[in-house]
Design a protein around this motif. Structure first.
Motif, PDB file in Angstrom:
ATOM      1  N   UNK A 150       0.848  -1.203   0.000  1.00 54.81           N
ATOM      2  CA  UNK A 150       0.000   0.000   0.000  1.00 54.81           C
ATOM      3  C   UNK A 150       0.877   1.245   0.000  1.00 54.81           C
ATOM      4  N   UNK A 187     -16.883  -3.967  -5.997  1.00 52.95           N
ATOM      5  CA  UNK A 187     -16.592  -2.721  -6.699  1.00 52.95           C
ATOM      6  C   UNK A 187     -15.942  -1.694  -5.774  1.00 52.95           C
ATOM      7  N   UNK A 188     -16.422  -1.652  -4.550  1.00 52.71           N
ATOM      8  CA  UNK A 188     -15.849  -0.701  -3.599  1.00 52.71           C
ATOM      9  C   UNK A 188     -14.393  -1.048  -3.307  1.00 52.71           C
ATOM     10  N   UNK A 191     -12.335   0.018  -6.131  1.00 52.98           N
ATOM     11  CA  UNK A 191     -12.164   1.469  -6.143  1.00 52.98           C
ATOM     12  C   UNK A 191     -11.156   1.921  -5.097  1.00 52.98           C
ATOM     13  N   UNK A 192     -11.283   1.360  -3.912  1.00 52.03           N
ATOM     14  CA  UNK A 192     -10.395   1.768  -2.828  1.00 52.03           C
ATOM     15  C   UNK A 192      -8.956   1.388  -3.140  1.00 52.03           C
ATOM     16  N   UNK A 193      -8.782   0.214  -3.700  1.00 54.00           N
ATOM     17  CA  UNK A 193      -7.418  -0.251  -3.972  1.00 54.00           C
ATOM     18  C   UNK A 193      -6.810   0.420  -5.195  1.00 54.00           C
ATOM     19  N   UNK A 194      -7.591   0.535  -6.253  1.00 57.71           N
ATOM     20  CA  UNK A 194      -6.990   0.948  -7.527  1.00 57.71           C
ATOM     21  C   UNK A 194      -7.317   2.363  -7.966  1.00 57.71           C
ATOM     22  N   UNK A 195      -8.342   2.956  -7.419  1.00 58.04           N
ATOM     23  CA  UNK A 195      -8.701   4.291  -7.861  1.00 58.04           C
ATOM     24  C   UNK A 195      -9.236   4.297  -9.264  1.00 58.04           C
ATOM     25  N   UNK A 196      -9.264   5.481  -9.844  1.00 59.52           N
ATOM     26  CA  UNK A 196      -9.890   5.648 -11.159  1.00 59.52           C
ATOM     27  C   UNK A 196      -8.912   5.486 -12.305  1.00 59.52           C
ATOM     28  N   UNK A 197      -7.676   5.816 -12.046  1.00 60.38           N
ATOM     29  CA  UNK A 197      -6.709   5.897 -13.128  1.00 60.38           C
ATOM     30  C   UNK A 197      -6.450   4.531 -13.751  1.00 60.38           C
ATOM     31  N   UNK A 198      -6.245   4.547 -15.020  1.00 59.92           N
ATOM     32  CA  UNK A 198      -5.963   3.332 -15.744  1.00 59.92           C
ATOM     33  C   UNK A 198      -4.551   2.864 -15.403  1.00 59.92           C
TER      34      UNK A 198
END
Lengths: 201, 201
Positions: A150, A187-188, A191-198
């Motif tokens: 992390x 999904x959460x 999102x928490x782990x990877x965020x939005x960015x590709x």
DNA sequence: ACTACTAACTAACATTTGTTAGTATTGCAA
DNA sequence: TTGCAATACTAACAAATGTTAGTTAGTAGT
């Protein structure tokens, strides 16, 4: 030991009916906007009769808040005890949280929003449990940092943000909506782990 | 056109005092937990005298909710109009949101939590504005996807999760805390874009 | 000086609130 | 069948609620 119908769904006692009805009304009108007479008429009795089953209005709120808090804490500490991989821990913690909040949507909502209206004593007790819960999450984040999986973040800040996303589920989750609790949790977590960015791979 | 002291800070009218005091009390006790007599005594007058300045209790709530909503919407549409890079847009939208919510912490809190107690008509109007605001965010996410810089996600779901994190700020932000609004916005943007996982570069 | 306006007051209103006391009815165990 | 516990009722309580009516003091404009 007081029990709502969600915990012991077979024996639907009058008390469980009262609590469930109360939670639904508090979901719609808020704790302060729900009167004992409202509740009573929803279960077809007089307000005074409620007191044969519950000790008062705050008892409905406090029972719900503390029952929920204890279930969340129990789930989280199990996760922290049994598993080892931080990402997996986080995923399971999220699943636990979403599962409990969505199991009874009204209780989930009341737990998230109405605990503020607990009397002083109960509220202080409640906040302690909440802090304990946050610590459990921080433990996971710390472990992730230590093991280098992390990012180094402000843990307190990160936990508050994560819990915000998790708690917001009570705002829009519908039992027969397009996502079930498992999918929401997945999904959460993503999102928490990877965020939005590709990612680059 | 009603004006609170935060919007026009120089002319601290009696009305502005009343509204500001009301918001602080509603932050502490909730809308329903704050009586007109409570408010009155906080500004050292009688409850009846309040009606020389405001039309009623709900007016305090509705004015606050709609003023905040309009400011958020204005900021967001400016971002969507002026800038081009999706990541930059998102960053500015977050900054706008955090800025407005933290400028007046009590108003921010009331806006996020107490709009539910608006009367039917106002509440429906409010929800429309909120939906519009969500659409503005979705526009940014869509653009990011189209340009291949954001992941393909369920946009509605993502926006709700993002707004949850943003709104949660009102829960713990303190004007003299360890992070100022700019820093909070920066960290939130970082979290939303990159998540927790360590990147490979 | 007269007018009009602002902003405060007191008093009261009709409801609604959570809760208690006392009583009646019910159904089951003895 | 008696007795008891559970559960409901009616009546009432003191307090609190948002709001209106009517009045009064001060202040600014003409």
């Amino acid at each position: 030991m007081l029990v709502s119908s969600k915990i012991s769904p077979k024996t639907t006692t009058r008390k469980a009916q009262i609590i469930d009805t109360s939670l639904e009304m508090m979901y719609r009108l808020g704790y302060q906007g729900t009167s004992m007479r409202d509740i009573a008429s929803s279960v077809s009795m007089e307000a005074a009769s409620l007191y044969n089953h519950i000790s008062g209005k705050e008892a409905i709120l406090s029972e719900t808040c503390f029952t929920m808090a204890e279930r969340l804490l129990k789930g989280l500490s199990e996760v922290n005890d049994i598993y080892f991989n931080p990402a997996e821990k986080l995923s399971l913690a999220v699943k636990n949280h979403v599962h409990i909040l969505t199991e009874n949507t009204f209780a989930g909502w009341v737990f998230v929003h109405e605990w503020r209206h607990l009397g002083d004593e109960n509220r202080h007790r409640f906040v302690k449990l909440r802090d304990e819960y946050e610590k459990g999450f921080i433990t996971i984040l710390k472990q992730g940092e230590d093991e280098g999986v992390f990012q180094d973040v402000n843990n307190k800040f990160a936990v508050l943000t994560i819990l915000a996303s998790l708690n917001w589920v009570v705002e829009w989750y519908k039992p027969h909506g397009s996502m079930n609790p498992e999918q929401i949790a997945e999904k959460l977590t993503e999102f928490i782990l990877s965020g939005l960015k590709k990612t680059n791979n």
